[in-house]
Design a protein around this motif. Structure first.
Motif, PDB file in Angstrom:
ATOM      1  N   UNK A  84      15.620   5.483   9.393  1.00  0.00           N
ATOM      2  CA  UNK A  84      14.225   5.905   9.553  1.00  0.00           C
ATOM      3  C   UNK A  84      13.276   4.908   8.901  1.00  0.00           C
ATOM      4  N   UNK A  85      13.681   4.363   7.752  1.00  0.00           N
ATOM      5  CA  UNK A  85      12.844   3.363   7.072  1.00  0.00           C
ATOM      6  C   UNK A  85      12.762   2.098   7.912  1.00  0.00           C
ATOM      7  N   UNK A  86      13.891   1.668   8.467  1.00  0.00           N
ATOM      8  CA  UNK A  86      13.896   0.467   9.316  1.00  0.00           C
ATOM      9  C   UNK A  86      12.930   0.634  10.483  1.00  0.00           C
ATOM     10  N   UNK A  87      12.996   1.773  11.141  1.00  0.00           N
ATOM     11  CA  UNK A  87      12.143   2.003  12.307  1.00  0.00           C
ATOM     12  C   UNK A  87      10.667   2.048  11.902  1.00  0.00           C
ATOM     13  N   UNK A  88      10.378   2.693  10.767  1.00  0.00           N
ATOM     14  CA  UNK A  88       8.988   2.765  10.316  1.00  0.00           C
ATOM     15  C   UNK A  88       8.442   1.380   9.995  1.00  0.00           C
ATOM     16  N   UNK A  89       9.264   0.530   9.385  1.00  0.00           N
ATOM     17  CA  UNK A  89       8.815  -0.821   9.054  1.00  0.00           C
ATOM     18  C   UNK A  89       8.600  -1.662  10.308  1.00  0.00           C
ATOM     19  N   UNK A  90       9.475  -1.524  11.270  1.00  0.00           N
ATOM     20  CA  UNK A  90       9.311  -2.268  12.525  1.00  0.00           C
ATOM     21  C   UNK A  90       8.074  -1.788  13.271  1.00  0.00           C
ATOM     22  N   UNK A  91       7.843  -0.473  13.263  1.00  0.00           N
ATOM     23  CA  UNK A  91       6.644   0.064  13.906  1.00  0.00           C
ATOM     24  C   UNK A  91       5.386  -0.456  13.231  1.00  0.00           C
ATOM     25  N   UNK A  92       5.405  -0.509  11.884  1.00  0.00           N
ATOM     26  CA  UNK A  92       4.230  -0.977  11.142  1.00  0.00           C
ATOM     27  C   UNK A  92       3.930  -2.438  11.450  1.00  0.00           C
ATOM     28  N   UNK A  93       4.957  -3.210  11.767  1.00  0.00           N
ATOM     29  CA  UNK A  93       4.756  -4.625  12.106  1.00  0.00           C
ATOM     30  C   UNK A  93       4.398  -4.816  13.574  1.00  0.00           C
ATOM     31  N   UNK A  94       4.425  -3.742  14.356  1.00  0.00           N
ATOM     32  CA  UNK A  94       4.115  -3.844  15.772  1.00  0.00           C
ATOM     33  C   UNK A  94       5.174  -4.572  16.567  1.00  0.00           C
ATOM     34  N   UNK A  95       6.427  -4.466  16.126  1.00  0.00           N
ATOM     35  CA  UNK A  95       7.515  -5.192  16.776  1.00  0.00           C
ATOM     36  C   UNK A  95       8.185  -4.280  17.807  1.00  0.00           C
ATOM     37  N   UNK A  96       8.178  -4.640  19.075  1.00  0.00           N
ATOM     38  CA  UNK A  96       8.899  -3.833  20.077  1.00  0.00           C
ATOM     39  C   UNK A  96      10.406  -3.972  19.888  1.00  0.00           C
ATOM     40  N   UNK A  97      11.125  -2.873  20.072  1.00  0.00           N
ATOM     41  CA  UNK A  97      12.579  -2.936  19.880  1.00  0.00           C
ATOM     42  C   UNK A  97      13.238  -1.798  20.653  1.00  0.00           C
ATOM     43  N   UNK A 152       0.835  -1.203   0.000  1.00  0.00           N
ATOM     44  CA  UNK A 152       0.000   0.000   0.000  1.00  0.00           C
ATOM     45  C   UNK A 152       0.870   1.254   0.000  1.00  0.00           C
ATOM     46  N   UNK A 153       0.352   2.311  -0.591  1.00  0.00           N
ATOM     47  CA  UNK A 153       1.082   3.579  -0.631  1.00  0.00           C
ATOM     48  C   UNK A 153       1.363   4.107   0.769  1.00  0.00           C
ATOM     49  N   UNK A 154       0.387   3.965   1.656  1.00  0.00           N
ATOM     50  CA  UNK A 154       0.548   4.512   2.999  1.00  0.00           C
ATOM     51  C   UNK A 154       1.586   3.766   3.824  1.00  0.00           C
ATOM     52  N   UNK A 155       1.990   2.578   3.374  1.00  0.00           N
ATOM     53  CA  UNK A 155       3.008   1.824   4.100  1.00  0.00           C
ATOM     54  C   UNK A 155       4.423   2.177   3.644  1.00  0.00           C
ATOM     55  N   UNK A 156       4.539   3.013   2.616  1.00  0.00           N
ATOM     56  CA  UNK A 156       5.845   3.313   2.039  1.00  0.00           C
ATOM     57  C   UNK A 156       6.459   4.533   2.723  1.00  0.00           C
ATOM     58  N   UNK A 157       7.777   4.496   2.837  1.00  0.00           N
ATOM     59  CA  UNK A 157       8.517   5.541   3.538  1.00  0.00           C
ATOM     60  C   UNK A 157       9.504   6.176   2.560  1.00  0.00           C
ATOM     61  N   UNK A 158       9.693   7.516   2.696  1.00  0.00           N
ATOM     62  CA  UNK A 158      10.620   8.263   1.853  1.00  0.00           C
ATOM     63  C   UNK A 158      10.013   8.471   0.447  1.00  0.00           C
ATOM     64  N   UNK A 159      10.638   9.286  -0.342  1.00  0.00           N
ATOM     65  CA  UNK A 159      10.239   9.591  -1.723  1.00  0.00           C
ATOM     66  C   UNK A 159       8.799  10.110  -1.807  1.00  0.00           C
ATOM     67  N   UNK A 160       8.418  10.937  -0.825  1.00  0.00           N
ATOM     68  CA  UNK A 160       7.042  11.457  -0.827  1.00  0.00           C
ATOM     69  C   UNK A 160       6.756  12.305  -2.055  1.00  0.00           C
ATOM     70  N   UNK A 197      22.309   7.122   5.240  1.00  0.00           N
ATOM     71  CA  UNK A 197      22.224   6.155   6.327  1.00  0.00           C
ATOM     72  C   UNK A 197      21.136   6.527   7.326  1.00  0.00           C
ATOM     73  N   UNK A 198      20.986   7.825   7.603  1.00  0.00           N
ATOM     74  CA  UNK A 198      19.940   8.250   8.530  1.00  0.00           C
ATOM     75  C   UNK A 198      18.556   7.964   7.956  1.00  0.00           C
ATOM     76  N   UNK A 211      22.660   0.958   1.293  1.00  0.00           N
ATOM     77  CA  UNK A 211      21.400   1.325   1.932  1.00  0.00           C
ATOM     78  C   UNK A 211      20.311   1.474   0.874  1.00  0.00           C
ATOM     79  N   UNK A 212      19.158   0.909   1.135  1.00  0.00           N
ATOM     80  CA  UNK A 212      18.008   1.095   0.250  1.00  0.00           C
ATOM     81  C   UNK A 212      16.760   0.648   1.003  1.00  0.00           C
ATOM     82  N   UNK A 213      15.583   1.078   0.571  1.00  0.00           N
ATOM     83  CA  UNK A 213      14.354   0.587   1.192  1.00  0.00           C
ATOM     84  C   UNK A 213      14.232  -0.936   1.139  1.00  0.00           C
ATOM     85  N   UNK A 214      14.719  -1.544   0.068  1.00  0.00           N
ATOM     86  CA  UNK A 214      14.656  -3.009  -0.021  1.00  0.00           C
ATOM     87  C   UNK A 214      15.501  -3.654   1.068  1.00  0.00           C
TER      88      UNK A 214
END
Length: 444
Positions: free
Chosen positions: A381-394, A209-217, A376-377, A413-416
């Motif tokens: 940010x993408x890593x944290x957003x993906x972990x948050x979206x999965x509901x994973x505590x870290x 989904x578009x709303x799940x994507x981070x960066x490149x707004x 790298x920053x 570094x890349x979104x993939x």
């Protein structure tokens, strides 16, 4: 239902016109055969009645196994997803002839009555027609709906009624007919007996989904705005998405389908090797009311190949105009789509003309969107957003060194890469702390 009502229903079935093709659907045909043997004037042979009932039960099993759950859904899908002259007329005309609307109303009402008949009623009719009670008690009674049917928010059982005719006509005008009504996406595979249009339907595309994507707004916003213009019937641009690998170019295009397919958007994916079929594909899409993205992923070829010429002709405008309901979205890992040989700089007398020709294919796209590798920053940010979206505590302070090490072992570094890291961390959690691979380095 008594024998007279059953005969009246059969007469109505015989008088179907606009949706007559639905009576040839295997499940509907089995129900109709069962009705006919139950309506015989003379006592019907018990074996024939048993066979007809068992055939209907087998048809119900087939519908249930196919995810349709019962005869009502089977009838609905036959009406909406099978090609017919009535569907084509509805898709092309805003004001339908009175005779067609009247025929649709009649046929939908008849199909609704047929598909909704209870199996217990069929068994009672079979007994009245000559089936022994000993046989009747041994036959299974099918459920009206089995399990959870494949969810499609566009359709419901209310369409199988006289009042459903306008809704069915509106469905065809927005979603098209046949394969394009059934499937949000298609892939060109070439014409064959199995695929007469040359297109293989994709009923369950990538759910990103578009709303799940981070960066490149900004880039994503441009793509969404252009697609909205296409859906609104306004002139829209062909777009090239180019940039570093793994930056989400293809995922962004696919995410458009998740967000907009209910509004009539479809994606037709064309492999690079089949670009010479673009004129044929365009001629098919031109006849549909849907709006189409022709998606070409990972462009890169030599200028001598026919696929290069075919795409260039489509973009710059050949003798046949691009359909108003079609745009081309392509992705490439570099702006210079056509590979350049060093010898061309040394040996070509007209070097400038050659280089301009090399860049001309990319320039023929109306818009070009760049997806550069994140810093790298931004990667963090993408890593944290993906972990948050999965509901994973870290604990990010503890996890950040692992995320950095992951980029070293995965070459950048890349979104993939961020998604792969998030998937790895998520895989550690189902078994609790210390699950499989918990002690291993993510770069291992």
């Amino acid at each position: 239902m008594d024998i007279f009502e059953l005969k009246a229903l059969l007469l109505d079935i015989d008088c179907m016109t606009a949706l007559r093709h639905v009576t040839r659907n295997p499940a509907m045909a089995a129900l109709i055969r069962l009705c006919r043997v139950c309506a015989q004037e003379q006592g019907e042979d018990s074996a024939a009645l048993t066979q007809a009932y068992c055939d209907a039960y087998d048809a119900w099993l087939g519908a249930a196994a196919g995810g349709r759950g019962g005869f009502v859904r089977e009838a609905l899908e036959a009406v909406l997803f099978e090609e017919s002259a009535a569907a084509s007329l509805c898709a092309r005309m805003d004001e339908l002839p009175y005779s067609l609307m009247n025929a649709l109303s009649h046929d939908l009402h008849v199909l609704g009555r047929l598909a909704a008949m209870e199996p217990a009623m069929f068994l009672l009719l079979c007994e009245r027609a000559g089936m022994s009670s000993q046989t009747a008690v041994r036959l299974p009674v099918w459920e009206p709906v089995l399990g959870r049917e494949a969810f499609d928010p566009r359709i419901d059982s209310g369409m199988l009624s006289r009042e459903g005719a306008k809704r069915v006509a509106a469905f065809f005008r927005r979603h098209g007919t046949g394969l394009f009504a059934r499937c949000p996406g298609c892939t060109w595979v070439g014409v064959s007996a199995q695929y007469p249009l040359g297109l293989r339907g994709i009923r369950k595309p990538d759910p990103i989904r578009l709303e799940d994507m981070v960066l490149y707004e900004r880039e994503r916003g441009t793509l969404v705005e252009n697609t909205r213009r296409l859906l609104a019937g306004h002139p829209a641009c062909n777009i090239l998405l180019y940039g570093d690998k793994g930056t989400g170019k293809s995922a962004t295009v696919k995410a458009l389908l998740t967000s907009m397919w209910l509004e009539g958007l479809r994606i037709v994916e064309v492999p690079l090797a089949h670009l010479t079929n673009l004129p044929t594909i365009f001629s098919i899409l031109r006849e549909q009311p849907c709006k189409f993205i022709v998606f070409v992923d990972d462009l890169a070829f030599n200028d001598s190949c026919p696929e290069y010429t075919a795409l260039k002709t489509v973009l710059e405008g050949g003798l046949e105009a691009r359909p108003d309901n079609v745009v081309v979205y392509a992705t490439s890992n570099r702006r210079n789509i056509v590979r350049q040989r060093f010898s061309e700089r040394q040996d070509d007398v007209n070097e400038r003309d050659t280089l301009e020709e090399k860049f001309s294919l990319a320039d023929r796209f109306d818009l070009r969107l760049t997806f550069a590798s994140p810093t790298q920053e931004e990667y963090f940010a993408i890593c944290r957003a993906l972990l948050d979206a999965r509901g994973i505590p870290y604990d990010w302070e503890a996890l950040m060194p692992r995320a950095r090490a992951w980029t070293v072992s995965h070459n950048g570094c890349s979104p993939r890469i961020a998604r792969q890291f998030a998937d790895f961390v998520a895989g550690e959690r189902p078994g609790g702390e210390g699950g499989p691979g918990a002690d291993a380095s993510p770069g291992a």
